[in-house]
Design an enzyme around this catalytic site. Sequence first.
Site, PDB file in Angstrom:
ATOM      1  N   THR A  14      20.438  23.257  17.868  1.00 21.24           N
ATOM      2  CA  THR A  14      20.040  24.492  17.202  1.00 21.24           C
ATOM      3  C   THR A  14      20.057  24.363  15.681  1.00 21.24           C
ATOM      4  O   THR A  14      20.676  23.462  15.128  1.00 21.24           O
ATOM      5  CB  THR A  14      20.955  25.658  17.630  1.00 21.24           C
ATOM      6  OG1 THR A  14      22.290  25.386  17.237  1.00 21.24           O
ATOM      7  CG2 THR A  14      20.891  25.881  19.136  1.00 21.24           C
ATOM      8  N   ASP A  15      19.378  25.303  15.057  1.00 20.73           N
ATOM      9  CA  ASP A  15      19.338  25.348  13.594  1.00 20.73           C
ATOM     10  C   ASP A  15      20.288  26.432  13.085  1.00 20.73           C
ATOM     11  O   ASP A  15      21.043  27.028  13.857  1.00 20.73           O
ATOM     12  CB  ASP A  15      17.907  25.564  13.099  1.00 20.73           C
ATOM     13  CG  ASP A  15      17.288  26.868  13.587  1.00 20.73           C
ATOM     14  OD1 ASP A  15      18.027  27.767  14.050  1.00 20.73           O
ATOM     15  OD2 ASP A  15      16.053  26.995  13.497  1.00 20.73           O
ATOM     16  N   LEU A  16      20.239  26.701  11.804  1.00 20.84           N
ATOM     17  CA  LEU A  16      21.123  27.679  11.183  1.00 20.84           C
ATOM     18  C   LEU A  16      20.958  29.081  11.774  1.00 20.84           C
ATOM     19  O   LEU A  16      21.892  29.865  11.818  1.00 20.84           O
ATOM     20  CB  LEU A  16      20.871  27.707   9.673  1.00 20.84           C
ATOM     21  CG  LEU A  16      21.857  28.480   8.817  1.00 20.84           C
ATOM     22  CD1 LEU A  16      23.273  27.933   8.984  1.00 20.84           C
ATOM     23  CD2 LEU A  16      21.433  28.398   7.354  1.00 20.84           C
ATOM     24  N   GLY A  18      20.489  29.633  14.880  1.00 22.68           N
ATOM     25  CA  GLY A  18      20.964  29.624  16.255  1.00 22.68           C
ATOM     26  C   GLY A  18      19.863  29.396  17.283  1.00 22.68           C
ATOM     27  O   GLY A  18      20.079  29.559  18.484  1.00 22.68           O
ATOM     28  N   LEU A  19      18.691  29.015  16.819  1.00 17.61           N
ATOM     29  CA  LEU A  19      17.551  28.741  17.697  1.00 17.61           C
ATOM     30  C   LEU A  19      17.357  27.240  17.818  1.00 17.61           C
ATOM     31  O   LEU A  19      17.759  26.477  16.925  1.00 17.61           O
ATOM     32  CB  LEU A  19      16.281  29.370  17.111  1.00 17.61           C
ATOM     33  CG  LEU A  19      16.365  30.860  16.761  1.00 17.61           C
ATOM     34  CD1 LEU A  19      15.077  31.312  16.089  1.00 17.61           C
ATOM     35  CD2 LEU A  19      16.676  31.686  17.990  1.00 17.61           C
TER      36      LEU A  19
END
Length: 128
Positions: A14-16, A18-19
């Site tokens: 995930t990225d920052l 949350g995806l």
Amino acid sequence: MIHTLPIRVYYEDTDLAGLVYYANYLKFIERARSEMVREMGIDQVEMKAEGFVFAVRRVEADYIAPARYDDQLVVETTMEQPSGVRVVFQQNVKRDDVTLFSAVVTVVCLSSSGAVARLPAAIRRSVH
């Protein structure tokens, strides 16, 4: 034939926000193609020892909806009728029955010199 590969989304995917980070979908579909080819009886380590490798020639990708941490996804892969030197895969990443990501991936076989080579027979005869 539809090949399926279950994938769980880990924190590292995930990225920052949350995806699932967009490039990780490419990793998910790469794993699915590798497993499909393995199940067809093609040993890519043996292929490489013989001087041949698969290479992605083209990817057309659509990001439809996000996946999140701890989602359980499924990558569905189908293969179109291959030519002598290329094969096209349709791949969808789904959560339940909802498509989150879709890609059309063209793969070729290359010789050790980088020239296009014939696909392994198992792939050429796999789709009828």
